[in-house]
Every structure is written in structure tokens, then in C-alpha cells.
Scaffold this motif. Structure first.
Motif, PDB file in Angstrom:
ATOM      1  N   LEU A 154       0.863  -1.172   0.000  1.00  0.00           N
ATOM      2  CA  LEU A 154       0.000   0.000   0.000  1.00  0.00           C
ATOM      3  C   LEU A 154       0.902   1.225   0.000  1.00  0.00           C
ATOM      4  CD1 LEU A 154      -3.151   0.451   2.224  1.00  0.00           C
ATOM      5  CD2 LEU A 154      -1.581   2.324   1.852  1.00  0.00           C
ATOM      6  N   PRO A 155       1.000   1.952  -1.138  1.00  0.00           N
ATOM      7  CA  PRO A 155       1.870   3.125  -1.169  1.00  0.00           C
ATOM      8  C   PRO A 155       1.406   4.225  -0.228  1.00  0.00           C
ATOM      9  CG  PRO A 155       0.746   2.786  -3.289  1.00  0.00           C
ATOM     10  CD  PRO A 155       0.318   1.699  -2.378  1.00  0.00           C
ATOM     11  N   ILE A 156       2.367   4.895   0.416  1.00  0.00           N
ATOM     12  CA  ILE A 156       2.049   5.966   1.358  1.00  0.00           C
ATOM     13  C   ILE A 156       2.868   7.202   0.997  1.00  0.00           C
ATOM     14  CG2 ILE A 156       1.296   4.510   3.270  1.00  0.00           C
ATOM     15  CD1 ILE A 156       4.112   4.617   4.400  1.00  0.00           C
ATOM     16  N   CYS A 157       2.437   8.345   1.501  1.00  0.00           N
ATOM     17  CA  CYS A 157       3.038   9.633   1.134  1.00  0.00           C
ATOM     18  C   CYS A 157       3.669  10.269   2.372  1.00  0.00           C
ATOM     19  CB  CYS A 157       1.970  10.550   0.538  1.00  0.00           C
ATOM     20  SG  CYS A 157       2.600  12.132  -0.034  1.00  0.00           S
ATOM     21  N   LYS A 158       4.976  10.161   2.473  1.00  0.00           N
ATOM     22  CA  LYS A 158       5.703  10.675   3.635  1.00  0.00           C
ATOM     23  C   LYS A 158       5.685  12.200   3.664  1.00  0.00           C
ATOM     24  CE  LYS A 158      10.395  10.626   5.577  1.00  0.00           C
ATOM     25  NZ  LYS A 158      11.776  10.130   5.360  1.00  0.00           N
TER      26      LYS A 158
ATOM     27  N   TYR B 186       0.824  13.929  11.923  1.00  0.00           N
ATOM     28  CA  TYR B 186      -0.151  13.865  10.831  1.00  0.00           C
ATOM     29  C   TYR B 186      -0.900  12.545  10.873  1.00  0.00           C
ATOM     30  CZ  TYR B 186       2.560  17.726   8.815  1.00  0.00           C
ATOM     31  OH  TYR B 186       3.209  18.917   8.613  1.00  0.00           O
ATOM     32  N   LEU B 187      -2.163  12.594  10.484  1.00  0.00           N
ATOM     33  CA  LEU B 187      -2.976  11.396  10.295  1.00  0.00           C
ATOM     34  C   LEU B 187      -3.383  11.326   8.834  1.00  0.00           C
ATOM     35  CD1 LEU B 187      -5.388  11.585  13.393  1.00  0.00           C
ATOM     36  CD2 LEU B 187      -3.272  10.261  13.184  1.00  0.00           C
ATOM     37  N   ASP B 188      -3.083  10.203   8.184  1.00  0.00           N
ATOM     38  CA  ASP B 188      -3.473   9.958   6.797  1.00  0.00           C
ATOM     39  C   ASP B 188      -4.504   8.840   6.737  1.00  0.00           C
ATOM     40  OD1 ASP B 188      -1.687  11.818   5.869  1.00  0.00           O
ATOM     41  OD2 ASP B 188      -0.345  10.385   4.886  1.00  0.00           O
ATOM     42  N   ALA B 189      -5.395   8.926   5.750  1.00  0.00           N
ATOM     43  CA  ALA B 189      -6.351   7.842   5.491  1.00  0.00           C
ATOM     44  C   ALA B 189      -6.103   7.314   4.084  1.00  0.00           C
ATOM     45  CB  ALA B 189      -7.786   8.340   5.621  1.00  0.00           C
ATOM     46  N   TYR B 190      -5.957   5.984   3.974  1.00  0.00           N
ATOM     47  CA  TYR B 190      -5.686   5.341   2.697  1.00  0.00           C
ATOM     48  C   TYR B 190      -6.694   4.222   2.434  1.00  0.00           C
ATOM     49  CZ  TYR B 190      -1.054   7.533   2.984  1.00  0.00           C
ATOM     50  OH  TYR B 190      -0.022   8.427   3.081  1.00  0.00           O
ATOM     51  N   LYS B 191      -7.113   4.130   1.177  1.00  0.00           N
ATOM     52  CA  LYS B 191      -7.823   2.942   0.756  1.00  0.00           C
ATOM     53  C   LYS B 191      -6.807   1.835   0.515  1.00  0.00           C
ATOM     54  CE  LYS B 191     -11.596   2.972  -1.533  1.00  0.00           C
ATOM     55  NZ  LYS B 191     -12.505   2.763  -0.386  1.00  0.00           N
ATOM     56  N   MET B 192      -7.273   0.598   0.411  1.00  0.00           N
ATOM     57  CA  MET B 192      -6.362  -0.533   0.298  1.00  0.00           C
ATOM     58  C   MET B 192      -5.542  -0.511  -0.989  1.00  0.00           C
ATOM     59  SD  MET B 192      -6.186  -2.489   2.927  1.00  0.00           S
ATOM     60  CE  MET B 192      -7.060  -2.834   4.469  1.00  0.00           C
ATOM     61  N   ASP B 193      -5.985   0.264  -1.994  1.00  0.00           N
ATOM     62  CA  ASP B 193      -5.193   0.370  -3.220  1.00  0.00           C
ATOM     63  C   ASP B 193      -4.166   1.495  -3.158  1.00  0.00           C
ATOM     64  OD1 ASP B 193      -6.728   2.654  -3.442  1.00  0.00           O
ATOM     65  OD2 ASP B 193      -7.722   2.076  -5.302  1.00  0.00           O
ATOM     66  N   GLY B 194      -4.059   2.159  -2.017  1.00  0.00           N
ATOM     67  CA  GLY B 194      -3.083   3.223  -1.840  1.00  0.00           C
ATOM     68  C   GLY B 194      -3.617   4.617  -2.094  1.00  0.00           C
ATOM     69  N   THR B 195      -4.877   4.744  -2.512  1.00  0.00           N
ATOM     70  CA  THR B 195      -5.471   6.065  -2.701  1.00  0.00           C
ATOM     71  C   THR B 195      -5.549   6.785  -1.358  1.00  0.00           C
ATOM     72  OG1 THR B 195      -6.799   5.286  -4.565  1.00  0.00           O
ATOM     73  CG2 THR B 195      -7.498   7.327  -3.496  1.00  0.00           C
ATOM     74  N   ARG B 196      -4.963   7.978  -1.295  1.00  0.00           N
ATOM     75  CA  ARG B 196      -5.037   8.741  -0.041  1.00  0.00           C
ATOM     76  C   ARG B 196      -6.307   9.577  -0.042  1.00  0.00           C
ATOM     77  NH1 ARG B 196      -0.523  13.037   1.739  1.00  0.00           N
ATOM     78  NH2 ARG B 196      -1.994  14.533   0.834  1.00  0.00           N
ATOM     79  N   LEU B 197      -7.125   9.397   0.985  1.00  0.00           N
ATOM     80  CA  LEU B 197      -8.384  10.124   1.082  1.00  0.00           C
ATOM     81  C   LEU B 197      -8.187  11.513   1.671  1.00  0.00           C
ATOM     82  CD1 LEU B 197     -10.745   7.286   2.404  1.00  0.00           C
ATOM     83  CD2 LEU B 197     -10.410   8.045   0.035  1.00  0.00           C
TER      84      LEU B 197
END
Length: 608
Positions: free
Chosen positions: A115-119, A172-183
Motif C-alpha cells: 500500500l503506497p504511502i506519502c511521507k 499527521y494522520l493519513d487515510a488510505y484505501k487498500m489500493d493506496g489512494t489517499r483520502l
């Protein structure tokens, strides 16, 4: 009787929970033997529900893979898969459900999901550079589509413990869908200090609309997922005087409790945080080393959780204070508004014996069997109505486990280790480890008076004895029901637990490895050593999250990659021998996933 198996159309959970309408959670993991699939069973499934798995290659006709209906497990190994072509699998249930999983020929055959994430960008404050690492996670169905999203906390490298002077970067709090889409991304801002004791967050569907919300402590300058600012955007309540004992800390200014919309991260409502931090020197007492301060060390100790206080409605629970005074404040969230329900304060006359009993963690369950949840914050428990249920007097500790550890007893039991620092009469009377009844506080056994135990675990790892075994960082392996030493040896891990293989025993999760206690050799056998990932929280060696979030009833574990570009979700590929309803349909377990990220992380336990 196997308490995991289907009985009619439901599982024998003592605390069932079906508040989330979850889909199958189908996942596929490539192995040397083929493509391994597993999927979720829920409380709503009929006990005779059957499945068939089909595969289409390069867009061709579907081919049925199983010779007989899949009705004994919720997994299947496609041993004839050709990885060099594009494949699409379809899981079909006899109730008409269909679920698909795709894999292209170009995908790397990793033994995990990515799951890609955005640092966040690196920062600098007071002359100090800092960077970010992916820290604790939670899950919730934020958009109501029947699939979990992952909520990730980004922690700055200059995070602090409450006694430490100095500044921290924003959390920071991030929300991600399982495909890596950041909400969305929420910036907690400069007026919420970063650290394990201060930045807890809850993810749960508090208002029952089918979509989870996020609830946490905020401050002036917190920015929601839509870019709107909470409170005064210009306020900076940090102490900038380098000579001050509170340099870099936040000991003044307003504090808020905020609920954010799960879909967008939008602020829905904020109220004044209960209780305030004042007086700063009003939080010391008999816990830990029995000390106190007026510099924000004792006052900035928080835990949090979710409880069904009326047996029906999930309530955010906020706890302030560990070592001395402890305050538990409960809320509800409905019609877009937070409403305070009650406050328990150990400084209130009549509750003084509850001071100094709070851990670096908490656990929540229906301990007394009345259908409503109670809040155990360590060596004391608050009833669902805001009154003290009991206090054991065993004082503050660092690790806490609650479950059906002793099958011969009716209620849930609590196992804890206790912190004994210093040399005084209170410390000499405090045990290192103890097991007590979760309904009454009756101490079943205790040991190690005056010794300091920082870590401990209760879990069923040896089939020769009924119920759980217990161990900590001192002493050997014990029986859960008596405290009797089984062996002078013990597992080399004293951290998290995880259901990983196909039997009913518990495996061990520590740093980036999964192992199993071998009761024959009295040694620990390595099952998994994850490469290219890192654990969280320093020597604590926690995962980002562990829990039954995908696949069948076995648990997943999430670690961040070393380069901080992705989360990796590991799930077992050991063939199952039976099928069980997802643990997320057990209320105590689901609530444990909600509080797992708070303070000193602890693993989830079921109610059965």
C-alpha cells in the motif's frame, strides 16, 4: 467444545458485534506452491454457506478451480496458476455474492500486499532538523463500502516523552484505501505535542451511519482533511523560553476533543477536552516511582478507547493521568455533535483508592457480564455508569492483557505487569506480575513483590495446560490459573501475540518476526522474518497494526518499508484446517483494534 467453530449460523462469541457490514475481504498471496487465497466469514453467514473459485487468464473463459464446494475452510490454493499471464479470480458464494482478485503478469511476487504511502516533508524547529516515519495504524470503513481503510499516524523523529524538554514536529494522520489512494491528511498542528503518550486516535463508527469517524485530541491550529483550521490558527502555546523547565512543552492554552468525518477528514464537531491539565502538579501519586511534577510530565499522559457503555452505542473514551490522579471522560457522537456523558475522577472523595492505578494502556470489555462495557485502565476498572467498579491496589504498570485466560472461571481475567521504581514501602508491597478477576478485582495470584516488570504476556501457547500461559521480562513461564512456574525457560519474545498458523494456539509477534513456542524443546521456532521493513516505537518493537483485517480468521500484521514509501500487509499462507467467523465480529476484539495504537501498544484479545 471448540468456541471458534460455527454453531448454527453464529459463532459462540460472548460479545458479538455486527456493527460493520463487511464484505469478504478476499486476498491473494503468491507462493512457491501457487496463489493462496483466503476470505472472511461473518456473523451473518449461514453455517452451510459454500464457495467456488474461478480463474480467467488473459481475459479468457472462467475455469472452476475447486473440485468440491469450499465449505470447511475459507481459503484455497490455486496450484495451477501461470504467473506469466494476467489473471482474474472470482469467488462465488451460494448466496449469490461475487468477489474478484486480479494480478498482472508484471507484478513482483512479494509475499505481502503493498500500500503506497506519502511521507510528509522533513522539517526544522528551534534549530533541529527532523524527519517522519510511519507509526501506528488503525482501520475503519470510512466510506461505507464494506472494506476497511487504513488510518496511519506519521510521527516526527523528535517526538518526546512528556518529561522531556524540547520541541516536536507536528503529527499527521493519513487515510488510505487498500489500493493506496489517499483520502485525506489531518495535521494536528503545533499545539498537540507529538509522542506515544499524547497523540492517540480512535477510528470507529460512532453515530451508526455505516461510515467510521476519527476522534482525537486537537488544539489551536489543527488542520482538518479539507484544509480548515480548528481554533486560533495563529496561536502558539509552546514554551519558547530556553531556561524554562517546560521549554518546548505545551502547558497552557485550550485543548479540544474533535470528531472528523471518515470520508473527507472534515471536522464535524469539537468540544473542550475533559479534563483540563490544571493544576499541573495535581497528577502525581502512588504509581510508577511515586513522583510528581509541575512541568507537564504527569499531566500529559493520555490513553483512549471505545466502549459500549449502554450495550448499544459506541462511546469515545478519553483518559488523562496514569501515575496518580486518573480521569476518565466519556462522550457520545450523534447528529453531528459530541455530547459529554460522565466523568470519573480519582481525586473525587470516595474514589481516592483508584489513584495511581492507571497503566500506559487500557483495555475495554464487558467484564461483569451485564451487557455493557467497562473500562480497565490497569489496576482499577470503571463501571459503565461512571462509578468505580473496583481497584486492586496493585498500582501502575506497563503491559495489560484481558481475556478468557482461565477456562474454569466465568468472567474475563486481567493479567498485568507492574512498574516498581525506587525504594519505598509502597514499592515493596507491589507485585511484578498478577492475574485478577475482571468482574470483581479478586487477585487470583501474584508474584515478585518489589520487582520491576516492564513487559508481560498472557496467551495460550502450550496445549498441555488449559487456558493461557503467562510470562514477563523476569522469571520463567507460568500457568495462567495458578501462577505456577511451568518452566524456567520462556519464549524469547515478550511483546505481541498473533494467530498465524492453522491451530488454536497463539503465535508470537516481536519487531519484524513471527515465531512459535515449541513446548517440546522449550524453545522458540521462527516462522516469519520480514525483510525490508521496520518496527515502531523503538525498543517496543510494535507493528503499525496487527489484527484480523483481511482474509480468514488468522491475523494480519502491517509494517512500514524501510524507505517509508509503503505499508506492507503480511497474511499467512498456511492452509487452514477449519473456518471461523472473523474476530472483528467479537466486540471485545474489535474494540481492542480501536485502542491498539494508544500509548504503549498492546495486542488484541478475544472475549472467548
Amino acid at each position: 467444545m471448540n468456541m471458534f467453530l460455527f454453531i448454527g449460523s453464529i459463532l459462540a462469541f460472548s460479545q458479538p458485534y455486527s456493527g460493520e457490514k463487511l464484505l469478504r475481504g478476499l486476498i491473494g498471496i503468491p507462493t512457491e506452491k501457487g496463489m493462496y487465497f483466503s476470505w472472511r466469514m461473518t456473523l451473518g453467514d449461514a453455517s452451510d454457506l459454500q464457495f467456488d473459485l474461478y480463474r480467467s487468464s488473459n481475459g479468457g473463459m472462467e475455469v472452476k478451480l475447486n473440485k468440491k464446494p469450499i465449505d470447511q475452510t475459507a481459503d484455497f490454493l490455486d496450484s495451477t496458476v501461470d504467473y506469466t499471464v494476467d489473471n482474474c479470480w472470482t469467488l462465488k458464494a451460494t448466496n449469490g455474492e461475487k468477489t474478484t482478485w486480479t494480478r498482472s503478469k508484471n507484478e513482483i511476487r512479494n509475499p505481502y500486499l503493498t500500500l503506497p504511502i506519502c511521507k510528509p516533508k522533513d522539517g526544522k524547529i528551534a534549530g533541529e532538523q527532523f524527519t517522519y516515519t510511519a507509526n501506528d495504524c488503525s482501520v475503519g470503513d470510512l466510506d461505507g463500502d464494506g472494506e476497511y481503510e487504513i488510518i496511519l499516524k506519521w510521527s516526527p523523529s523528535n517526538s518526546k516523552r512528556p518529561p522531556q524538554r524540547g520541541f516536536t514536529g507536528n503529527t499527521y494522520l493519513d487515510a488510505y484505501k487498500m489500493d493506496g489512494t489517499r483520502l485525506w491528511r489531518i495535521d494536528l498542528g503545533p499545539n498537540v505535542r507529538s509522542g506515544a503518550a499524547t497523540t492517540n486516535f480512535l477510528v470507529f463508527d460512532f453515530d451508526g451511519d455505516g461510515c467510521a469517524e476519527v476522534c482525537c485530541k486537537t488544539g489551536d491550529g489543527t488542520i482538518d482533511g479539507l484544509g480548515y483550521v480548528i481554533g486560533d490558527s495563529q496561536a502558539d502555546w509552546r514554551t519558547w523560553d530556553e531556561k524554562s523547565p517546560t521549554y518546548g512543552k505545551i502547558v497552557n492554552g485550550p485543548e479540544y476533543l474533535t470528531v472528523f468525518e471518515g470520508r473527507t477528514g472534515k471536522e464535524l464537531d469539537s468540544k473542550e477536552y475533559i479534563p483540563t491539565r490544571y493544576p499541573l502538579d495535581g497528577w502525581g501519586g502512588v504509581g510508577g516511582n511515586c513522583g510528581n511534577d509541575n512541568t507537564g510530565g504527569r499531566s500529559d499522559r493520555f490513553t483512549a478507547g471505545v466502549a459500549f457503555l449502554d450495550g448499544k452505542t459506541p462511546s469515545p473514551i478519553m483518559v488523562r493521568g496514569w501515575y496518580g490522579r486518573t480521569v476518565v471522560a466519556t462522550w457520545t457522537f450523534a447528529n453531528g455533535l459530541l455530547k459529554h456523558t460522565w466523568t470519573f475522577d480519582s481525586a473525587t472523595p470516595g474514589w481516592e483508592a483508584y489513584s495511581g492505578m492507571a497503566n500506559h494502556n487500557l483495555t475495554i470489555a464487558d467484564f461483569d457480564g451485564d451487557g455493557c462495557d467497562e473500562i480497565c485502565v490497569g489496576a482499577m476498572t470503571v463501571d459503565h455508569d461512571g462509578k468505580g467498579l473496583f481497584t486492586t491496589g496493585l498500582r501502575h504498570g506497563d503491559a495489560l492483557h484481558a481475556g478468557r485466560f482461565i477456562p474454569s472461571r466465568q468472567s474475563v481475567q486481567v493479567f498485568g505487569v507492574h512498574e516498581n521504581e525506587g525504594n519505598n514501602e509502597i514499592v515493596k508491597r507491589t507485585p511484578a506480575v498478577a492475574m485478577f478477576d475482571g468482574a470483581t478485582g479478586e487477585v487470583i495470584w501474584q508474584d515478585g513483590l518489589g520487582q520491576d516488570a516492564g513487559r508481560g504476556v498472557a496467551a495460550d501457547i502450550d496445549p498441555r495446560y488449559d487456558g493461557a500461559e503467562c510470562w514477563c521480562n523476569i522469571g520463567g513461564l507460568r500457568r495462567g490459573n495458578t501462577g505456577e512456574i511451568i518452566s524456567s525457560k520462556k519464549p524469547n519474545s515478550c511483546n505481541f501475540t498473533i494467530y498465524w498458523d492453522a491451530d488454536s494456539l497463539v503465535e508470537l509477534l516481536d519487531h519484524v518476526s513471527i515465531s512459535k513456542w515449541n513446548w517440546h524443546t522449550e524453545d522458540t521456532d521462527l516462522l516469519v522474518k520480514a525483510e525490508g521493513v521496520v518496527s515502531n516505537n523503538g525498543t517496543k518493537g510494535n507493528p503499525c497494526l496487527s489484527g484480523d483485517i483481511l482474509g480468514d480468521w488468522r491475523e494480519e500484521v502491517i509494517w512500514a518499508s524501510k524507505d517509508q514509501t509503503e505499508l506492507r500487509i503480511y497474511s499467512t499462507t498456511i492452509p487452514a484446517t477449519n473456518r471461523r467467523v472473523t474476530f472483528m465480529n467479537d466486540r471485545q476484539y474489535r474494540l481492542a483494534i480501536a485502542w491498539q495504537n494508544v500509548a504503549y501498544n498492546q495486542p488484541p484479545h478475544t472475549s472467548f
